[in-house]
Enzyme design. Structure first.
Site, PDB file in Angstrom:
ATOM      1  N   ASN A  36      -6.887  -3.861   1.924  1.00  0.00           N
ATOM      2  CA  ASN A  36      -7.438  -2.512   2.091  1.00  0.00           C
ATOM      3  C   ASN A  36      -8.470  -2.212   1.001  1.00  0.00           C
ATOM      4  OD1 ASN A  36      -7.555  -0.093   3.551  1.00  0.00           O
ATOM      5  ND2 ASN A  36      -6.289   0.957   2.025  1.00  0.00           N
ATOM      6  N   SER A 125       5.670   8.373  -4.947  1.00  0.00           N
ATOM      7  CA  SER A 125       5.010   9.408  -4.149  1.00  0.00           C
ATOM      8  C   SER A 125       5.940  10.598  -3.951  1.00  0.00           C
ATOM      9  CB  SER A 125       4.659   8.805  -2.786  1.00  0.00           C
ATOM     10  OG  SER A 125       4.458   9.804  -1.830  1.00  0.00           O
ATOM     11  N   TYR A 160       7.045   5.219   5.248  1.00  0.00           N
ATOM     12  CA  TYR A 160       6.300   5.032   3.987  1.00  0.00           C
ATOM     13  C   TYR A 160       7.106   5.635   2.832  1.00  0.00           C
ATOM     14  CZ  TYR A 160       2.894   6.151   0.310  1.00  0.00           C
ATOM     15  OH  TYR A 160       2.261   6.302  -0.902  1.00  0.00           O
ATOM     16  N   LYS A 164       9.043   3.955  -0.653  1.00  0.00           N
ATOM     17  CA  LYS A 164       8.938   4.405  -2.057  1.00  0.00           C
ATOM     18  C   LYS A 164      10.338   4.742  -2.590  1.00  0.00           C
ATOM     19  CE  LYS A 164       4.411   4.450  -2.810  1.00  0.00           C
ATOM     20  NZ  LYS A 164       3.814   3.380  -3.625  1.00  0.00           N
ATOM     21  N   ASN A 208      -7.752   8.310   7.320  1.00  0.00           N
ATOM     22  CA  ASN A 208      -6.533   9.086   7.600  1.00  0.00           C
ATOM     23  C   ASN A 208      -6.477  10.322   6.733  1.00  0.00           C
ATOM     24  OD1 ASN A 208      -5.205   7.173   9.322  1.00  0.00           O
ATOM     25  ND2 ASN A 208      -5.085   5.883   7.492  1.00  0.00           N
ATOM     26  N   ASN A 209      -6.973  10.174   5.501  1.00  0.00           N
ATOM     27  CA  ASN A 209      -6.821  11.267   4.537  1.00  0.00           C
ATOM     28  C   ASN A 209      -7.877  12.344   4.741  1.00  0.00           C
ATOM     29  OD1 ASN A 209      -5.777   8.718   2.505  1.00  0.00           O
ATOM     30  ND2 ASN A 209      -4.492  10.501   2.818  1.00  0.00           N
ATOM     31  N   ARG A 241      -1.476  21.518   0.171  1.00  0.00           N
ATOM     32  CA  ARG A 241      -1.194  20.376  -0.697  1.00  0.00           C
ATOM     33  C   ARG A 241      -1.678  20.694  -2.106  1.00  0.00           C
ATOM     34  NH1 ARG A 241       1.174  19.048   3.174  1.00  0.00           N
ATOM     35  NH2 ARG A 241       1.179  17.098   4.334  1.00  0.00           N
ATOM     36  N   ARG A 317       0.466  16.105  13.161  1.00  0.00           N
ATOM     37  CA  ARG A 317       0.452  14.653  13.068  1.00  0.00           C
ATOM     38  C   ARG A 317       1.861  14.140  12.734  1.00  0.00           C
ATOM     39  NH1 ARG A 317      -3.523  12.109   8.580  1.00  0.00           N
ATOM     40  NH2 ARG A 317      -2.133  13.296   7.235  1.00  0.00           N
TER      41      ARG A 317
HETATM   42  P1  NAD Z   1      -5.246   1.483  -1.627  1.00  0.00           P
HETATM   43  O1  NAD Z   1      -4.897   1.011  -0.258  1.00  0.00           O
HETATM   44  O2  NAD Z   1      -6.652   1.869  -1.902  1.00  0.00           O
HETATM   45  O3  NAD Z   1      -4.799   0.385  -2.704  1.00  0.00           O
HETATM   46  C1  NAD Z   1      -3.697  -0.459  -2.486  1.00  0.00           C
HETATM   47  C2  NAD Z   1      -4.165  -1.888  -2.721  1.00  0.00           C
HETATM   48  O4  NAD Z   1      -3.055  -2.764  -2.521  1.00  0.00           O
HETATM   49  C3  NAD Z   1      -5.258  -2.315  -1.747  1.00  0.00           C
HETATM   50  O5  NAD Z   1      -6.379  -2.778  -2.481  1.00  0.00           O
HETATM   51  C4  NAD Z   1      -4.607  -3.438  -0.911  1.00  0.00           C
HETATM   52  O6  NAD Z   1      -5.554  -4.437  -0.580  1.00  0.00           O
HETATM   53  C5  NAD Z   1      -3.519  -3.925  -1.868  1.00  0.00           C
HETATM   54  N1  NAD Z   1      -2.360  -4.561  -1.210  1.00  0.00           N
HETATM   55  C6  NAD Z   1      -1.586  -4.063  -0.189  1.00  0.00           C
HETATM   56  N2  NAD Z   1      -0.607  -4.951   0.113  1.00  0.00           N
HETATM   57  C7  NAD Z   1      -0.748  -6.000  -0.740  1.00  0.00           C
HETATM   58  C8  NAD Z   1      -0.051  -7.238  -0.916  1.00  0.00           C
HETATM   59  N3  NAD Z   1       0.997  -7.583  -0.142  1.00  0.00           N
HETATM   60  N4  NAD Z   1      -0.471  -8.076  -1.887  1.00  0.00           N
HETATM   61  C9  NAD Z   1      -1.534  -7.771  -2.669  1.00  0.00           C
HETATM   62  N5  NAD Z   1      -2.246  -6.635  -2.538  1.00  0.00           N
HETATM   63  C10 NAD Z   1      -1.856  -5.760  -1.574  1.00  0.00           C
HETATM   64  O7  NAD Z   1      -4.250   2.667  -1.963  1.00  0.00           O
HETATM   65  P2  NAD Z   1      -4.319   3.731  -3.151  1.00  0.00           P
HETATM   66  O8  NAD Z   1      -4.631   5.050  -2.576  1.00  0.00           O
HETATM   67  O9  NAD Z   1      -5.134   3.206  -4.266  1.00  0.00           O
HETATM   68  O10 NAD Z   1      -2.792   3.751  -3.554  1.00  0.00           O
HETATM   69  C11 NAD Z   1      -2.311   2.996  -4.654  1.00  0.00           C
HETATM   70  C12 NAD Z   1      -0.825   3.268  -4.816  1.00  0.00           C
HETATM   71  O11 NAD Z   1      -0.634   4.664  -4.998  1.00  0.00           O
HETATM   72  C13 NAD Z   1       0.021   2.878  -3.592  1.00  0.00           C
HETATM   73  O12 NAD Z   1       1.245   2.358  -4.045  1.00  0.00           O
HETATM   74  C14 NAD Z   1       0.224   4.182  -2.875  1.00  0.00           C
HETATM   75  O13 NAD Z   1       1.399   4.187  -2.106  1.00  0.00           O
HETATM   76  C15 NAD Z   1       0.351   5.127  -4.085  1.00  0.00           C
HETATM   77  N6  NAD Z   1       0.063   6.518  -3.742  1.00  0.00           N
HETATM   78  C16 NAD Z   1      -1.121   6.799  -3.110  1.00  0.00           C
HETATM   79  C17 NAD Z   1      -1.383   8.111  -2.746  1.00  0.00           C
HETATM   80  C18 NAD Z   1      -2.664   8.458  -2.004  1.00  0.00           C
HETATM   81  O14 NAD Z   1      -2.692   9.491  -1.322  1.00  0.00           O
HETATM   82  N7  NAD Z   1      -3.741   7.677  -2.100  1.00  0.00           N
HETATM   83  C19 NAD Z   1      -0.452   9.116  -3.042  1.00  0.00           C
HETATM   84  C20 NAD Z   1       0.742   8.783  -3.717  1.00  0.00           C
HETATM   85  C21 NAD Z   1       0.984   7.456  -4.051  1.00  0.00           C
HETATM   86  N1  UDP Z   2      -5.189  16.685   7.658  1.00  0.00           N
HETATM   87  C1  UDP Z   2      -5.864  17.238   8.719  1.00  0.00           C
HETATM   88  N2  UDP Z   2      -6.791  16.463   9.367  1.00  0.00           N
HETATM   89  C2  UDP Z   2      -7.078  15.172   8.991  1.00  0.00           C
HETATM   90  C3  UDP Z   2      -6.393  14.635   7.891  1.00  0.00           C
HETATM   91  C4  UDP Z   2      -5.443  15.415   7.247  1.00  0.00           C
HETATM   92  O1  UDP Z   2      -5.626  18.387   9.081  1.00  0.00           O
HETATM   93  O2  UDP Z   2      -7.926  14.514   9.629  1.00  0.00           O
HETATM   94  C5  UDP Z   2      -4.183  17.507   6.935  1.00  0.00           C
HETATM   95  C6  UDP Z   2      -2.779  16.899   6.988  1.00  0.00           C
HETATM   96  O3  UDP Z   2      -2.051  17.392   8.097  1.00  0.00           O
HETATM   97  C7  UDP Z   2      -2.197  17.378   5.662  1.00  0.00           C
HETATM   98  C8  UDP Z   2      -3.405  17.491   4.721  1.00  0.00           C
HETATM   99  O4  UDP Z   2      -4.556  17.528   5.570  1.00  0.00           O
HETATM  100  O5  UDP Z   2      -1.642  18.666   5.819  1.00  0.00           O
HETATM  101  C9  UDP Z   2      -3.540  16.306   3.788  1.00  0.00           C
HETATM  102  O6  UDP Z   2      -3.496  15.133   4.573  1.00  0.00           O
HETATM  103  P1  UDP Z   2      -3.717  13.699   3.943  1.00  0.00           P
HETATM  104  O7  UDP Z   2      -3.597  12.687   5.045  1.00  0.00           O
HETATM  105  O8  UDP Z   2      -4.974  13.684   3.150  1.00  0.00           O
HETATM  106  O9  UDP Z   2      -2.538  13.551   2.915  1.00  0.00           O
HETATM  107  P2  UDP Z   2      -0.938  13.648   3.146  1.00  0.00           P
HETATM  108  O10 UDP Z   2      -0.550  14.849   2.365  1.00  0.00           O
HETATM  109  O11 UDP Z   2      -0.639  13.791   4.585  1.00  0.00           O
HETATM  110  O12 UDP Z   2      -0.471  12.378   2.585  1.00  0.00           O
END
Ligand code: NAD
Ligand code: UDP
Length: 356
Positions: A36, A125, A160, A164, A208-209, A241, A317
């Site tokens: 990713n 998370s 997911y 965690k 997605n975000n 959020r 969703r």
């Molecule tokens: P991201 O997808 O950008 O980064 C995750 C990385 O892990 C990617 O580069 C992917 O290629 C790598 N990866 C996945 N599976 C792997 C595997 N089996 N071996 C080696 N590499 C692998 O995601 P992010 O947003 O940077 O998130 C980083 C961490 O933070 C994750 O653990 C995620 O769950 C956590 N987190 C993210 C959010 C968010 O909203 N972005 C919120 C809370 C926690």
């Molecule tokens: N959301 C939305 N439309 C989108 C993506 C997200 O309305 O295309 C809303 C989603 O329902 C949540 C908030 O925006 O309430 C944040 O979503 P995101 O996917 O960024 O993070 P989440 O909190 O779900 O991990």
């Protein structure tokens, strides 16, 4: 110089961590399978810090390749970001999520144990919190939105979150029985980007975000945002959020690292006397303590980008949590950390990237 293994270091949050840890004087080593992310991130990191970080294209599933990396370096710490992270996808493919996120993390922990690397910062998370909080914790149920670290964690809303939660349980036992020292950071909704915009959050295809989606509507790449429902009991009916700037978030990781560095020496038995001692685990919510609804985010993005953000109301969703915002006071008092970036500045840094 302390050497830190960063799994998932070419991802969105991991790449910001590499920059911050290198700039703070540590050596980082990245492993990522690029599932990713892409090598462009390494170029971006190089532009910011002035040299290429050590990178290995390794899938955590490949223990042999991962062990080669452990043999090459004497790691002091691991920061574990590598994860599959799309909530909706985890609802469709729960077993794939358990396999990637749990089974392959255990391979990593086996190597940490074998190579005497006992310190880990885990990227957890807010999805670990049970929602709503179970009876008899009625008052917590009322205060669900103000999540604190001692809230109940189980029965999560999606696979997911379960991955965690399960990893937190495993790390807790490793701290009790294998001497692991763990800082478990729970966060949600990171936004923004490094001010250079050499590293960023740019998911392939349709994001997605919320924020990347909004940005792509602002550039015209996507036609309209789908707001996942507008009849909730919130300020304007859309879900709320606590969005945190990714640079603030990583600053919290640095502060967590400093806390681990100061754990009493008894937790670090000298060479030759190494036995599995009792370790340490603590949980911190890394959040701002500021809540923003989906429509408020749309308005803020309109102001920063100067573009219209067309949207339509769509059904809820699957797997989505309701209102989520937390109480960050524990991180403030123990880690001496707080998020300081304004929502507008986070949006501005994101827009610099999307508008380039
Ligand atoms: P991201 O997808 O950008 O980064 C995750 C990385 O892990 C990617 O580069 C992917 O290629 C790598 N990866 C996945 N599976 C792997 C595997 N089996 N071996 C080696 N590499 C692998 O995601 P992010 O947003 O940077 O998130 C980083 C961490 O933070 C994750 O653990 C995620 O769950 C956590 N987190 C993210 C959010 C968010 O909203 N972005 C919120 C809370 C926690
Ligand atoms: N959301 C939305 N439309 C989108 C993506 C997200 O309305 O295309 C809303 C989603 O329902 C949540 C908030 O925006 O309430 C944040 O979503 P995101 O996917 O960024 O993070 P989440 O909190 O779900 O991990």
């Amino acid at each position: 110089m302390k050497t830190i293994l960063i799994t998932g270091g070419t991802g969105y949050i991991g790449s910001h961590a590499v920059v911050a840890f290198e700039q703070a004087g540590y050596k980082t080593v990245i492993v990522d399978n690029l599932s990713n992310s892409s090598l462009k991130t390494i170029d971006g990191i190089e532009k910011i810090i002035g040299y290429r970080p050590d990178f290995f294209e390794v899938d955590l599933r490949d223990k042999t390749k991962l062990e080669d990396v452990f043999r090459k370096y004497d790691f002091d710490w691991v920061v574990h970001f590598a994860w599959l992270k799309a909530v909706w996808e985890s609802c469709e493919k729960p077993l794939e999520y358990f396999d990637n996120n749990i089974v392959w993390s255990i391979r990593l922990f086996e190597l940490m144990k074998d190579y005497w690397v006992r310190n880990i910062i885990f990227s957890s998370s807010a999805t670990v919190y049970t929602s709503p909080q179970p009876s008899p914790l009625k008052e917590r149920e009322q205060a669900q939105s103000w999540i604190k670290e001692d809230f109940v964690t189980w029965n999560t809303s999606n696979p997911y979150g379960t991955t965690k939660f399960l990893l937190e349980v495993i790390l807790t036992d490793l701290s009790k029985f294998a001497g692991f020292n763990v800082i478990n950071l729970r966060y949600f909704n990171p936004i923004g980007a490094h001010e250079s915009w050499y590293i960023w959050e740019d998911p392939d295809g349709i994001p997605n975000n919320l924020l990347p989606y909004i940005m792509k509507v602002a550039t015209g790449e996507l036609k309209k945002l789908r707001v996942f429902w507008d009849d909730y009991d919130t300020v304007d009916g859309t879900w709320v959020r606590d969005y945190i700037d990714v640079v603030d978030l990583i600053d919290g990781h640095l502060k967590a690292y400093e806390l681990l560095e100061n754990i009493p020496l008894s937790n670090f038995p000298p060479e030759g006397e190494r036995i599995a001692t009792k370790g340490f685990i603590d949980n911190f919510n890394l959040w701002v303590g500021r809540w923003v609804s989906v429509l408020e985010m749309v308005e803020a993005a309109k102001k920063v980008t100067g573009k219209d953000i067309t949207y339509e109301i769509a059904p809820r969703r699957e797997g989505d949590l309701g209102e989520v915002y937390c109480n960050p006071s524990k991180a403030k008092s123990i880690l001496d950390w707080e998020a300081t970036t304004s929502l507008e500045d986070s949006l501005r840094n994101s827009w610099k990237f999307y508008n380039k």
